[in-house]
Design a protein around this motif. Structure first.
Motif, PDB file in Angstrom:
ATOM      1  N   TYR A 188       3.642  -0.634  -3.115  1.00  0.00           N
ATOM      2  CA  TYR A 188       2.833  -0.821  -1.905  1.00  0.00           C
ATOM      3  C   TYR A 188       1.568   0.042  -1.967  1.00  0.00           C
ATOM      4  O   TYR A 188       0.493  -0.360  -1.511  1.00  0.00           O
ATOM      5  CB  TYR A 188       3.696  -0.478  -0.677  1.00  0.00           C
ATOM      6  CG  TYR A 188       2.913  -0.208   0.579  1.00  0.00           C
ATOM      7  CD1 TYR A 188       2.589  -1.244   1.459  1.00  0.00           C
ATOM      8  CD2 TYR A 188       2.502   1.093   0.883  1.00  0.00           C
ATOM      9  CE1 TYR A 188       1.855  -0.987   2.600  1.00  0.00           C
ATOM     10  CE2 TYR A 188       1.773   1.350   2.022  1.00  0.00           C
ATOM     11  CZ  TYR A 188       1.436   0.311   2.881  1.00  0.00           C
ATOM     12  OH  TYR A 188       0.709   0.572   3.997  1.00  0.00           O
ATOM     13  N   LEU A 189       1.704   1.250  -2.571  1.00  0.00           N
ATOM     14  CA  LEU A 189       0.559   2.169  -2.645  1.00  0.00           C
ATOM     15  C   LEU A 189      -0.393   1.835  -3.798  1.00  0.00           C
ATOM     16  O   LEU A 189      -1.342   2.565  -4.064  1.00  0.00           O
ATOM     17  CB  LEU A 189       1.055   3.616  -2.781  1.00  0.00           C
ATOM     18  CG  LEU A 189       1.612   4.221  -1.484  1.00  0.00           C
ATOM     19  CD1 LEU A 189       2.261   5.579  -1.756  1.00  0.00           C
ATOM     20  CD2 LEU A 189       0.538   4.363  -0.415  1.00  0.00           C
ATOM     21  N   VAL A 200       3.102   8.820  -7.908  1.00  0.00           N
ATOM     22  CA  VAL A 200       3.088   8.926  -6.449  1.00  0.00           C
ATOM     23  C   VAL A 200       3.745  10.246  -6.019  1.00  0.00           C
ATOM     24  O   VAL A 200       3.340  10.852  -5.030  1.00  0.00           O
ATOM     25  CB  VAL A 200       3.760   7.692  -5.821  1.00  0.00           C
ATOM     26  CG1 VAL A 200       3.758   7.793  -4.315  1.00  0.00           C
ATOM     27  CG2 VAL A 200       3.025   6.427  -6.261  1.00  0.00           C
ATOM     28  N   ARG A 268      -2.193  -1.089  -0.404  1.00  0.00           N
ATOM     29  CA  ARG A 268      -3.359  -0.711  -1.198  1.00  0.00           C
ATOM     30  C   ARG A 268      -3.333  -1.478  -2.521  1.00  0.00           C
ATOM     31  O   ARG A 268      -2.293  -1.561  -3.168  1.00  0.00           O
ATOM     32  CB  ARG A 268      -3.312   0.793  -1.477  1.00  0.00           C
ATOM     33  CG  ARG A 268      -4.410   1.285  -2.393  1.00  0.00           C
ATOM     34  CD  ARG A 268      -4.324   2.782  -2.639  1.00  0.00           C
ATOM     35  NE  ARG A 268      -5.261   3.173  -3.674  1.00  0.00           N
ATOM     36  CZ  ARG A 268      -4.959   3.258  -4.969  1.00  0.00           C
ATOM     37  NH1 ARG A 268      -3.746   3.020  -5.381  1.00  0.00           N
ATOM     38  NH2 ARG A 268      -5.883   3.597  -5.842  1.00  0.00           N
ATOM     39  N   LEU A 274      -8.154   5.880  -2.737  1.00  0.00           N
ATOM     40  CA  LEU A 274      -6.988   6.508  -2.105  1.00  0.00           C
ATOM     41  C   LEU A 274      -7.435   7.194  -0.825  1.00  0.00           C
ATOM     42  O   LEU A 274      -8.249   8.115  -0.856  1.00  0.00           O
ATOM     43  CB  LEU A 274      -6.375   7.546  -3.048  1.00  0.00           C
ATOM     44  CG  LEU A 274      -5.364   7.019  -4.072  1.00  0.00           C
ATOM     45  CD1 LEU A 274      -5.097   8.058  -5.135  1.00  0.00           C
ATOM     46  CD2 LEU A 274      -4.062   6.584  -3.403  1.00  0.00           C
ATOM     47  N   GLU A 275      -6.924   6.718   0.304  1.00  0.00           N
ATOM     48  CA  GLU A 275      -7.297   7.296   1.599  1.00  0.00           C
ATOM     49  C   GLU A 275      -6.232   8.280   2.051  1.00  0.00           C
ATOM     50  O   GLU A 275      -5.134   8.310   1.507  1.00  0.00           O
ATOM     51  CB  GLU A 275      -7.425   6.166   2.637  1.00  0.00           C
ATOM     52  CG  GLU A 275      -8.487   5.132   2.286  1.00  0.00           C
ATOM     53  CD  GLU A 275      -8.345   3.855   3.111  1.00  0.00           C
ATOM     54  OE1 GLU A 275      -7.479   3.824   4.010  1.00  0.00           O
ATOM     55  OE2 GLU A 275      -9.094   2.902   2.835  1.00  0.00           O
ATOM     56  N   ARG A 277      -4.443   8.111   4.590  1.00  0.00           N
ATOM     57  CA  ARG A 277      -3.260   7.359   5.011  1.00  0.00           C
ATOM     58  C   ARG A 277      -2.300   7.136   3.829  1.00  0.00           C
ATOM     59  O   ARG A 277      -1.084   7.275   3.956  1.00  0.00           O
ATOM     60  CB  ARG A 277      -3.721   6.007   5.565  1.00  0.00           C
ATOM     61  CG  ARG A 277      -2.655   5.114   6.106  1.00  0.00           C
ATOM     62  CD  ARG A 277      -3.309   3.874   6.732  1.00  0.00           C
ATOM     63  NE  ARG A 277      -3.874   2.975   5.718  1.00  0.00           N
ATOM     64  CZ  ARG A 277      -3.164   2.018   5.100  1.00  0.00           C
ATOM     65  NH1 ARG A 277      -1.890   1.864   5.378  1.00  0.00           N
ATOM     66  NH2 ARG A 277      -3.741   1.227   4.210  1.00  0.00           N
ATOM     67  N   HIS A 278      -2.863   6.808   2.672  1.00  0.00           N
ATOM     68  CA  HIS A 278      -2.021   6.574   1.490  1.00  0.00           C
ATOM     69  C   HIS A 278      -1.317   7.853   1.073  1.00  0.00           C
ATOM     70  O   HIS A 278      -0.144   7.848   0.692  1.00  0.00           O
ATOM     71  CB  HIS A 278      -2.865   6.036   0.335  1.00  0.00           C
ATOM     72  CG  HIS A 278      -3.569   4.758   0.660  1.00  0.00           C
ATOM     73  ND1 HIS A 278      -4.929   4.598   0.489  1.00  0.00           N
ATOM     74  CD2 HIS A 278      -3.104   3.596   1.187  1.00  0.00           C
ATOM     75  CE1 HIS A 278      -5.265   3.379   0.871  1.00  0.00           C
ATOM     76  NE2 HIS A 278      -4.187   2.746   1.301  1.00  0.00           N
ATOM     77  N   LYS A 279      -2.054   8.956   1.150  1.00  0.00           N
ATOM     78  CA  LYS A 279      -1.467  10.249   0.763  1.00  0.00           C
ATOM     79  C   LYS A 279      -0.345  10.620   1.726  1.00  0.00           C
ATOM     80  O   LYS A 279       0.700  11.145   1.319  1.00  0.00           O
ATOM     81  CB  LYS A 279      -2.548  11.334   0.740  1.00  0.00           C
ATOM     82  CG  LYS A 279      -3.621  11.063  -0.316  1.00  0.00           C
ATOM     83  CD  LYS A 279      -4.806  11.998  -0.175  1.00  0.00           C
ATOM     84  CE  LYS A 279      -5.937  11.541  -1.099  1.00  0.00           C
ATOM     85  NZ  LYS A 279      -7.176  12.281  -0.868  1.00  0.00           N
TER      86      LYS A 279
END
Ligand SMILES: [Fe+2]
Length: 586
Positions: A188-189, A200, A268, A274-275, A277-279
């Motif tokens: 998903y990321l 990740v 994503r 990479l925002e 939110r993703h982190k």
């Protein structure tokens, strides 16, 4: 007695050979085939293991494989009837099981023999995982836990080991799986490749675990320490999980459903930035994994009251969770075998037969990872001679240094001067980590080393950390946890006052995925780090695997190839130092 262990037709195919209870050799097929996570029949790894033991296939008494196609027939049938997965998925699964069931024919054909003498044993996947940790651990008794995606229709199993026996207490079956949860969020990321989970895990410390409510909707941790997935967010249970092998490499299709973006926001794509939110999602996923893992581990402790824990399975590579065992559970000792994932099944299956099935006493502790091929001076010289013209064109200076102290001192000098150094010595490592025999070493003190390394060779995502190798005696001075980490499978916090001294190996949250090195495990590597300490006062080098977007190098020819193809400054192969005297341009 000779036992050959294999992990075949599964990711990270591998082989091992155990002679009279002692491990003699073990290697992953990917290193010979040069395809990451290679997933077919490990014929080259088997050939290597037999050669290392000096035997032929019919001298082997037992062959043990870490899959049992007849395990859980009832559950498998029930699943097919209830969920009606696609015909393609069923066909792929049956074909894969047929291959495992027919290994006898495949081995006979590979080694061109009419009658295969060894007895073949199918060891259930997670029992092999449990055995791969406990039967080679430095503990006579311990709690044992195995967690992965799936194997033989099970994703987790736990129990207790005592001397030559493992008793299992429970398991979590298909379709529930912490490994699948981690893989789904990883996809998903925007990290779609098999084995991307560790990227990740490296991203997680940049975020905050601010999405735990959502995570707890996806994973339910139960009162008995087990867990269940909310299947609304997944597809593996309906369309089937079977991986396909593309050119021998495992490829796994998307396993999260459209409900996941509804819960977490848009998925994503790999090329998207990479925002925050993703982190935060990465941090929350890691926190959720830890929550579930430690619930299970703590219940296992309550049952066993044994302070020693062995961890196996693909999730055994979650070095962040492994590093929290002492903080988050009552366990006081931990052992994770170098190849905790599926490759390790080759060792686990072999020791399951040796200890559990044949009733032999414990006979071996794996305290180092150097079980692969080694190459002597003549082979190294031949590889150099074969590339002589290119080495000259690249303006390389060759120097042979027979004195080990001098070799280590000269190399340490170049490391301290900022060179990127290929360090190729002795037997290749078993497991995914380079641990000082197929390593690239650099100066951990330089803030710009990560960038230099990425420019010259690695080209990894900028958020990913590099790891430190440290002499064992100094671990307590530099890390908050003073413990053995021989296989780089635990992450510990670096002491706050030391972090600024080793910025190249300090992750954003002050942690480091260390390898502790003793003289008895790897004398030459230990002496190299000591030489670096004598020069700089820092008993640590940056250690990353010797490769460039490929499996870790195995042979001198592969090492030279990587050296010539990249901008590595110095290659130390055995006693030969090959140094670029002018930087490569273009
Ligand atoms: Fe597994």
């Amino acid at each position: 007695m000779i036992i050959l262990g294999i992990n075949a037709h599964h990711a990270d195919a591998s082989a091992s050979i155990v002679v009279d209870g002692k491990l003699v050799a073990a290697a992953e097929e990917e290193r010979f085939r040069r395809i990451k996570h290679w997933a077919g029949f490990p014929s080259l790894a088997i050939e290597y293991c037999l050669a290392e033991a000096g035997v032929g296939i019919n001298d082997v008494d037992h062959i043990a494989v870490n899959r049992n196609p007849s395990a859980r027939m009832w559950q498998r049938a029930k699943f097919i009837l209830a969920k009606r997965p696609s015909v393609g998925a069923i066909r792929r699964r049956l074909a894969n099981r047929a291959k495992i069931a027919d290994l006898r024919t495949e081995i006979s054909e590979t080694f061109k023999i009419d009658e295969l003498k060894p007895v073949l044993h199918n060891v259930e996947h997670h029992r092999a995982h449990l055995a791969s940790a406990f039967f080679v651990a430095p503990f006579d008794d311990a709690a044992v836990i195995s967690i992965d995606g799936f194997g033989d229709f099970v994703s987790a199993m736990w129990g207790a080991g005592s001397r030559g026996h493992i008793e299992t207490f429970g398991e979590v079956g298909f379709p529930h799986s912490l490994g699948i949860f981690y893989t789904a969020i990883t996809q998903y990321l925007g990290f779609p490749h098999y084995g991307d989970e560790y990227k990740v895990m490296g991203l997680a410390p940049y975020g905050k675990p601010s999405m735990m409510d959502a995570m707890r909707q996806i994973v339910q941790v139960k009162g008995d320490g087990t867990f269940a997935l909310n299947l609304d967010y997944f597809t593996h249970h309906s369309v089937g999980l079977d991986m396909v092998w593309r050119g021998g490499a495992p490829v796994i299709g998307p396993i999260y459903s459209s409900r996941l973006p509804e819960l977490l926001g848009p998925a994503r794509a790999a090329e998207d930035p990479l925002e925050e939110r993703h982190k935060d999602i990465a941090a929350s996923m890691q926190a959720m994994f830890e929550e579930a893992f430690f619930a299970l581990a703590s219940r296992l402790y309550e049952k066993t009251r044994n302070p020693r824990l062995c961890i196996a399975g693909g999730c055994g590579y979650n070095s962040v969770a492994n590093g929290l065992v002492f903080d988050r559970s009552p366990f006081r000792d931990v052992y994770i075998q170098a190849a905790a994932g599926d490759a390790g099944g080759a060792i686990g299956a072999a020791y399951w037969v040796w200890n559990q099935e044949l009733g032999n006493a414990r006979s071996f502790v794996m305290d180092h990872a150097y079980w692969g091929p080694a190459y002597d001076d003549a082979e190294i010289d031949a590889a150099i001679a074969a590339r002589h013209t290119e080495l000259e064109a690249a303006r390389c200076a060759l120097h042979r240094e027979e004195s080990e102290p001098e070799l280590c001192r000269r190399t340490a000098e170049r490391v301290a001067a900022g060179d990127v150094v290929g360090w190729f010595q002795g037997r290749m490592e078993w497991g995914p980590r380079a641990l000082g025999n197929r390593s690239i070493v650099c100066d951990p003190r330089r803030g710009d080393m990560k960038r230099i390394l990425n420019d010259k060779i690695k080209r990894r995502e900028s958020f990913r950390p590099f790891a430190p190798s440290i002499v064992r005696e100094a671990v307590g001075d530099w890390f908050e946890t003073d413990y053995d980490v021989p296989f780089m499978l635990q992450v510990y916090q670096i002491r706050e006052e030391k972090r600024a001294l080793i910025p190249a190996v300090t992750h954003v949250n002050g942690s480091g995925r260390l390898q502790s090195v003793t003289e008895s495990q790897n004398a030459r590597y230990y002496h190299l780090i000591e030489a670096f300490r004598d020069l700089t006062g820092v008993p640590i080098v940056l250690n990353t695997s010797f490769n460039e977007n490929e499996p870790v190098v195995n042979t001198p020819a592969q090492a030279l190839d990587c050296f010539l193809r990249t901008n590595m400054d110095l290659l130390v192969m055995g006693n030969v130092m090959i140094r670029r005297t002018s930087p490569v341009t273009g």
